[in-house]
Each structure stands twice: as structure tokens, then as C-alpha cells.
Design a protein around this motif. Structure first.
Motif, PDB file in Angstrom:
ATOM      1  N   ILE A 301       0.836  -1.207   0.000  1.00  0.00           N
ATOM      2  CA  ILE A 301       0.000   0.000   0.000  1.00  0.00           C
ATOM      3  C   ILE A 301       0.868   1.252   0.000  1.00  0.00           C
ATOM      4  O   ILE A 301       0.591   2.227  -0.713  1.00  0.00           O
ATOM      5  CB  ILE A 301      -0.948  -0.021   1.222  1.00  0.00           C
ATOM      6  CG1 ILE A 301      -1.955  -1.163   1.093  1.00  0.00           C
ATOM      7  CG2 ILE A 301      -1.682   1.308   1.358  1.00  0.00           C
ATOM      8  CD1 ILE A 301      -2.800  -1.366   2.328  1.00  0.00           C
ATOM      9  N   MET A 302       1.933   1.226   0.804  1.00  0.00           N
ATOM     10  CA  MET A 302       2.840   2.377   0.829  1.00  0.00           C
ATOM     11  C   MET A 302       3.518   2.580  -0.526  1.00  0.00           C
ATOM     12  O   MET A 302       3.745   3.722  -0.958  1.00  0.00           O
ATOM     13  CB  MET A 302       3.896   2.189   1.912  1.00  0.00           C
ATOM     14  CG  MET A 302       3.386   2.393   3.327  1.00  0.00           C
ATOM     15  SD  MET A 302       4.723   2.325   4.526  1.00  0.00           S
ATOM     16  CE  MET A 302       5.738   3.675   3.965  1.00  0.00           C
ATOM     17  N   ALA A 303       3.861   1.487  -1.199  1.00  0.00           N
ATOM     18  CA  ALA A 303       4.502   1.604  -2.509  1.00  0.00           C
ATOM     19  C   ALA A 303       3.564   2.279  -3.504  1.00  0.00           C
ATOM     20  O   ALA A 303       3.975   3.164  -4.268  1.00  0.00           O
ATOM     21  CB  ALA A 303       4.917   0.224  -3.011  1.00  0.00           C
ATOM     22  N   VAL A 304       2.285   1.875  -3.500  1.00  0.00           N
ATOM     23  CA  VAL A 304       1.316   2.511  -4.389  1.00  0.00           C
ATOM     24  C   VAL A 304       1.158   3.994  -4.040  1.00  0.00           C
ATOM     25  O   VAL A 304       1.119   4.864  -4.923  1.00  0.00           O
ATOM     26  CB  VAL A 304      -0.045   1.788  -4.293  1.00  0.00           C
ATOM     27  CG1 VAL A 304      -1.107   2.520  -5.113  1.00  0.00           C
ATOM     28  CG2 VAL A 304       0.081   0.353  -4.790  1.00  0.00           C
ATOM     29  N   GLY A 305       1.080   4.299  -2.733  1.00  0.00           N
ATOM     30  CA  GLY A 305       0.966   5.696  -2.320  1.00  0.00           C
ATOM     31  C   GLY A 305       2.175   6.521  -2.716  1.00  0.00           C
ATOM     32  O   GLY A 305       2.040   7.681  -3.133  1.00  0.00           O
ATOM     33  N   ASN A 306       3.385   5.934  -2.608  1.00  0.00           N
ATOM     34  CA  ASN A 306       4.594   6.657  -2.988  1.00  0.00           C
ATOM     35  C   ASN A 306       4.633   6.946  -4.482  1.00  0.00           C
ATOM     36  O   ASN A 306       5.090   8.009  -4.907  1.00  0.00           O
ATOM     37  CB  ASN A 306       5.828   5.859  -2.582  1.00  0.00           C
ATOM     38  CG  ASN A 306       6.084   5.901  -1.090  1.00  0.00           C
ATOM     39  OD1 ASN A 306       5.678   6.837  -0.413  1.00  0.00           O
ATOM     40  ND2 ASN A 306       6.753   4.886  -0.575  1.00  0.00           N
ATOM     41  N   VAL A 307       4.151   5.994  -5.287  1.00  0.00           N
ATOM     42  CA  VAL A 307       4.097   6.229  -6.735  1.00  0.00           C
ATOM     43  C   VAL A 307       3.152   7.386  -7.051  1.00  0.00           C
ATOM     44  O   VAL A 307       3.463   8.263  -7.870  1.00  0.00           O
ATOM     45  CB  VAL A 307       3.656   4.944  -7.465  1.00  0.00           C
ATOM     46  CG1 VAL A 307       3.381   5.232  -8.942  1.00  0.00           C
ATOM     47  CG2 VAL A 307       4.719   3.866  -7.335  1.00  0.00           C
ATOM     48  N   ILE A 308       1.992   7.415  -6.372  1.00  0.00           N
ATOM     49  CA  ILE A 308       1.033   8.509  -6.596  1.00  0.00           C
ATOM     50  C   ILE A 308       1.634   9.839  -6.162  1.00  0.00           C
ATOM     51  O   ILE A 308       1.524  10.858  -6.868  1.00  0.00           O
ATOM     52  CB  ILE A 308      -0.271   8.221  -5.835  1.00  0.00           C
ATOM     53  CG1 ILE A 308      -0.943   6.966  -6.408  1.00  0.00           C
ATOM     54  CG2 ILE A 308      -1.224   9.411  -5.924  1.00  0.00           C
ATOM     55  CD1 ILE A 308      -2.170   6.519  -5.639  1.00  0.00           C
ATOM     56  N   LEU A 309       2.293   9.860  -4.993  1.00  0.00           N
ATOM     57  CA  LEU A 309       2.926  11.099  -4.524  1.00  0.00           C
ATOM     58  C   LEU A 309       4.026  11.552  -5.480  1.00  0.00           C
ATOM     59  O   LEU A 309       4.171  12.753  -5.751  1.00  0.00           O
ATOM     60  CB  LEU A 309       3.503  10.885  -3.124  1.00  0.00           C
ATOM     61  CG  LEU A 309       2.496  10.770  -1.977  1.00  0.00           C
ATOM     62  CD1 LEU A 309       3.203  10.391  -0.686  1.00  0.00           C
ATOM     63  CD2 LEU A 309       1.722  12.067  -1.797  1.00  0.00           C
ATOM     64  N   TYR A 310       4.806  10.599  -5.994  1.00  0.00           N
ATOM     65  CA  TYR A 310       5.869  10.958  -6.930  1.00  0.00           C
ATOM     66  C   TYR A 310       5.292  11.590  -8.188  1.00  0.00           C
ATOM     67  O   TYR A 310       5.826  12.568  -8.711  1.00  0.00           O
ATOM     68  CB  TYR A 310       6.672   9.706  -7.278  1.00  0.00           C
ATOM     69  CG  TYR A 310       7.795   9.966  -8.264  1.00  0.00           C
ATOM     70  CD1 TYR A 310       9.018  10.458  -7.826  1.00  0.00           C
ATOM     71  CD2 TYR A 310       7.633   9.715  -9.623  1.00  0.00           C
ATOM     72  CE1 TYR A 310      10.046  10.698  -8.710  1.00  0.00           C
ATOM     73  CE2 TYR A 310       8.657   9.959 -10.520  1.00  0.00           C
ATOM     74  CZ  TYR A 310       9.860  10.440 -10.061  1.00  0.00           C
ATOM     75  OH  TYR A 310      10.858  10.688 -10.955  1.00  0.00           O
ATOM     76  N   LYS A 311       4.192  11.041  -8.685  1.00  0.00           N
ATOM     77  CA  LYS A 311       3.569  11.609  -9.883  1.00  0.00           C
ATOM     78  C   LYS A 311       2.989  12.995  -9.614  1.00  0.00           C
ATOM     79  O   LYS A 311       2.949  13.842 -10.508  1.00  0.00           O
ATOM     80  CB  LYS A 311       2.452  10.679 -10.374  1.00  0.00           C
ATOM     81  CG  LYS A 311       2.925   9.334 -10.894  1.00  0.00           C
ATOM     82  CD  LYS A 311       3.744   9.475 -12.152  1.00  0.00           C
ATOM     83  CE  LYS A 311       4.139   8.125 -12.713  1.00  0.00           C
ATOM     84  NZ  LYS A 311       4.964   8.252 -13.954  1.00  0.00           N
ATOM     85  N   MET A 312       2.567  13.244  -8.375  1.00  0.00           N
ATOM     86  CA  MET A 312       1.959  14.529  -8.049  1.00  0.00           C
ATOM     87  C   MET A 312       2.984  15.657  -7.922  1.00  0.00           C
ATOM     88  O   MET A 312       2.662  16.814  -8.189  1.00  0.00           O
ATOM     89  CB  MET A 312       1.160  14.403  -6.742  1.00  0.00           C
ATOM     90  CG  MET A 312      -0.095  13.569  -6.870  1.00  0.00           C
ATOM     91  SD  MET A 312      -0.913  13.327  -5.269  1.00  0.00           S
ATOM     92  CE  MET A 312      -1.323  15.028  -4.851  1.00  0.00           C
ATOM     93  N   VAL A 313       4.202  15.326  -7.497  1.00  0.00           N
ATOM     94  CA  VAL A 313       5.181  16.392  -7.216  1.00  0.00           C
ATOM     95  C   VAL A 313       6.319  16.433  -8.233  1.00  0.00           C
ATOM     96  O   VAL A 313       7.241  17.238  -8.096  1.00  0.00           O
ATOM     97  CB  VAL A 313       5.779  16.214  -5.800  1.00  0.00           C
ATOM     98  CG1 VAL A 313       4.692  16.300  -4.750  1.00  0.00           C
ATOM     99  CG2 VAL A 313       6.540  14.896  -5.682  1.00  0.00           C
ATOM    100  N   ASN A 314       6.298  15.586  -9.254  1.00  0.00           N
ATOM    101  CA  ASN A 314       7.302  15.614 -10.315  1.00  0.00           C
ATOM    102  C   ASN A 314       6.619  15.910 -11.638  1.00  0.00           C
ATOM    103  O   ASN A 314       5.626  15.266 -11.984  1.00  0.00           O
ATOM    104  CB  ASN A 314       8.058  14.290 -10.391  1.00  0.00           C
ATOM    105  CG  ASN A 314       9.004  14.091  -9.232  1.00  0.00           C
ATOM    106  OD1 ASN A 314      10.145  14.515  -9.268  1.00  0.00           O
ATOM    107  ND2 ASN A 314       8.505  13.437  -8.178  1.00  0.00           N
TER     108      ASN A 314
END
Length: 317
Positions: A301-314
Motif C-alpha cells: 500500500i505504501m509503494a502505491v501511495g509513494n508512486v502517486i505522490l511521486y507523480k503529483m510532485v514531479n
């Protein structure tokens, strides 16, 4: 009052002395960094061809590794990171890192079923992350220094020098990583490589996207003609404007990136803190038999959340 003034004078004198020493130290360090790695090797050896081959080999950019598809991507990352392979240092750091990782895993994870996979994954992941971060930092430094290198080449071309001489001047005047990379480019041109192939090799060794613009500009100018000085001036201005835009986007998105990093690291820090303060707090979770499943689900779940956060701030720009 006199004693207070004396203390103030001693404090100011000490401050000035420390400031002078620090300025002298950093000035000498900067002067040492100004000499790039290629020039330091050429000072020790007069055989330019041997030095060029040794530099290409230590960077992993020789032709042998390009023929192995299974290691091509890994070797390309290693080449672009600029890391020099030293077997003894690699063995020392590898053993020390493995011991530290095992101690940390043994302290944080009580289950042997989870310890071994986590230990193996970390031992494989840490060198990859190190090379990736070093590569990213090197590409960023090269990109920031590239407009300055184009200005140096422009001044040489405006003075009437040919393009190989301008590239050689950049190799002598610029610090690493620009100086060394343009030095290798100059060596390839000297030993018979065509300009197009040398620029392709430069782009592969560095990995910076801006180099494709330089390669296209020089290739088109060599084929169709034109004012090379004006072309490089416009390219330098374009690269500076692009770097400024990147800096603005990075500043605007800095809060989101810091938030993403904190949210990613916080669960592990909280677990470590609780483990230190209360070592038996998580024992019921592991004793229940579902600890491994719970940890695997939370990590996914954290991995999926990190991917979403990465897409939001890059952003792509």
C-alpha cells in the motif's frame, strides 16, 4: 567596562581569525576541484592514448560491455554515475555495509522468515540506489555547467579556432564533470572518431537530455553549414532559460516533495522509535502468525501511495 571591551575585542579577533582560516581552506579546496580528473591523469602520464583507454575502461564505457544486453542498462547507469570501480574499496564497503544492514534488520525485525529476504533486498538495493543518486547528481551538475562550457567554446570559435580546438579548450578550462567528458570527446575526435559518433558516445556517457540538443545542433551545422557561434549562443541561452524554469518548478513544488518524503519515511521512523522505547510492543503481532502478511500488505500500500505522490510532485518540462 574595560574588561568587557577586552572580551569583545578577543571575540572579534577570534572570529576574524576563524573566518580567515575557513576562507583560505575553502579557496584551496575549490582550486583543487578546478583541475578535472582527466588533466590530473595526463599530468602523471604523457601517453594520451593510454590515459584515454584507462579512463574509458574505469568508467565501464568500453565496447566489451555494450555487447552484453543483460548488463547494458546497469553498465550504462554505472558509466553515467562517474563512479570509479576499486575492487578493494568495493569489498571493504560491501562487507561493512552488509554487517550494518544485518544488525539493523536483526534489531528491527524479530522474525527470521522476514529477516533474510529484507536483508538480501537491502544488500541489493543500497548499491543500486547509491549509483542512481550519484548519477542523478552528476547529470544535474553537468546540465548546470553546460551553458558555461558552450560560452567557453563560443569565445574560442569567435577567436578563429576550429571546433576541435574549442572542445579541447573546454576540456582544459572546465571542472568535472564537464571538463573530463569534453576531454574524452576531444580525445575521440583526435583518434579518428567522427563528430556524430563522438557526440553520441558523449550523450551515452553522461545521460543528460540537454546533450541531445547540442548533438543535433552540431550535426546539422556540420551537414548544412551556418554560423556556429550564433547557433551555440542561442543554444546556451535556451539551456539557461530551461534551467531557470526547472528551478522555478522545483521551488514551487518543494513543499509537496518534502511532504511526500516525510510521509514515506515517517512509518519506519515511528516503528524504530517504538521498538527502541518498548522492544516487546510488537511481539503479539509477530506471535499471531499474521505479522508477515500484514507487513507485506502495508508495504504494498505504501509503494502505491509513494508512486502517486511521486507523480503529483514531479513534472515533465
Amino acid at each position: 567596562m574595560t574588561l568587557l571591551l577586552l572580551y569583545a575585542a578577543v571575540f572579534i579577533a577570534s572570529l576574524i581569525a576563524v573566518d580567515t582560516l575557513l576562507r583560505s581552506f575553502f579557496r584551496k579546496s575549490e582550486r583543487r576541484r578546478a583541475v578535472n580528473h582527466r588533466l590530473s591523469l595526463l599530468d602523471a602520464s604523457e601517453d594520451h592514448l593510454k590515459t584515454y583507454r584507462e579512463m574509458v575502461k574505469e568508467r565501464g564505457a568500453d565496447g566489451i560491455w555494450r555487447s552484453l544486453p543483460s548488463t547494458q542498462l546497469i553498465r550504462q547507469w554505472y558509466t553515467q554515475s562517474g563512479v570509479k570501480f576499486d575492487p578493494r574499496r568495493f569489498a571493504l564497503y560491501g562487507i561493512l555495509g552488509a554487517v550494518l544492514v544485518w544488525l539493523a534488520v536483526q534489531f528491527l525485525i524479530p522474525s527470521n522468515l522476514v529477516r533474510v529476504p529484507v536483508f538480501v533486498a537491502n544488500c541489493l538495493l543500497i548499491p543500486i540506489v547509491f549509483v542512481w543518486r550519484t548519477r542523478t547528481s552528476r547529470i544535474r551538475t553537468f546540465t548546470l555547467k553546460l551553458p558555461e562550457a558552450l560560452d567557453v567554446a563560443n569565445r574560442s570559435l569567435a577567436a578563429g579556432h576550429p571546433l576541435p580546438a574549442a572542445i579541447s579548450l573546454v576540456a582544459r578550462e572546465m571542472p568535472d564533470p564537464v571538463g573530463t567528458e569534453f576531454g574524452l570527446l576531444s580525445d575521440e575526435l583526435t583518434y579518428g572518431t567522427t563528430l556524430d559518433d563522438a557526440l553520441v558516445n558523449l550523450s551515452r556517457r553522461v545521460g543528460a537530455e540537454d546533450l541531445s540538443l547540442l548533438a543535433i545542433a552540431l550535426s546539422v551545422q556540420a551537414g548544412t553549414g551556418g554560423n556556429l557561434v550564433e547557433i551555440l549562443q542561442n543554444l546556451s541561452k535556451t539551456l539557461r532559460d530551461r534551467a531557470m524554469l526547472k528551478a522555478k518548478v522545483k521551488a514551487i513544488s518543494s513543499e509537496g516533495r518534502i511532504t511526500a518524503i516525510f510521509m514515506s519515511v515517517y512509518p519506519f521512523l515511528l516503528y524504530a522509535m517504538i521498538k527502541v522505547l518498548s522492544p516487546t510492543y510488537f511481539d503479539p503481532v509477530w506471535a499471531s502468525g499474521y505479522g508477515t502478511t500484514i507487513v507485506a500488505a502495508l508495504v504494498a500500500i505504501m509503494a502505491v501511495g509513494n508512486v502517486i505522490l511521486y507523480k503529483m510532485v514531479n513534472f515533465e518540462y
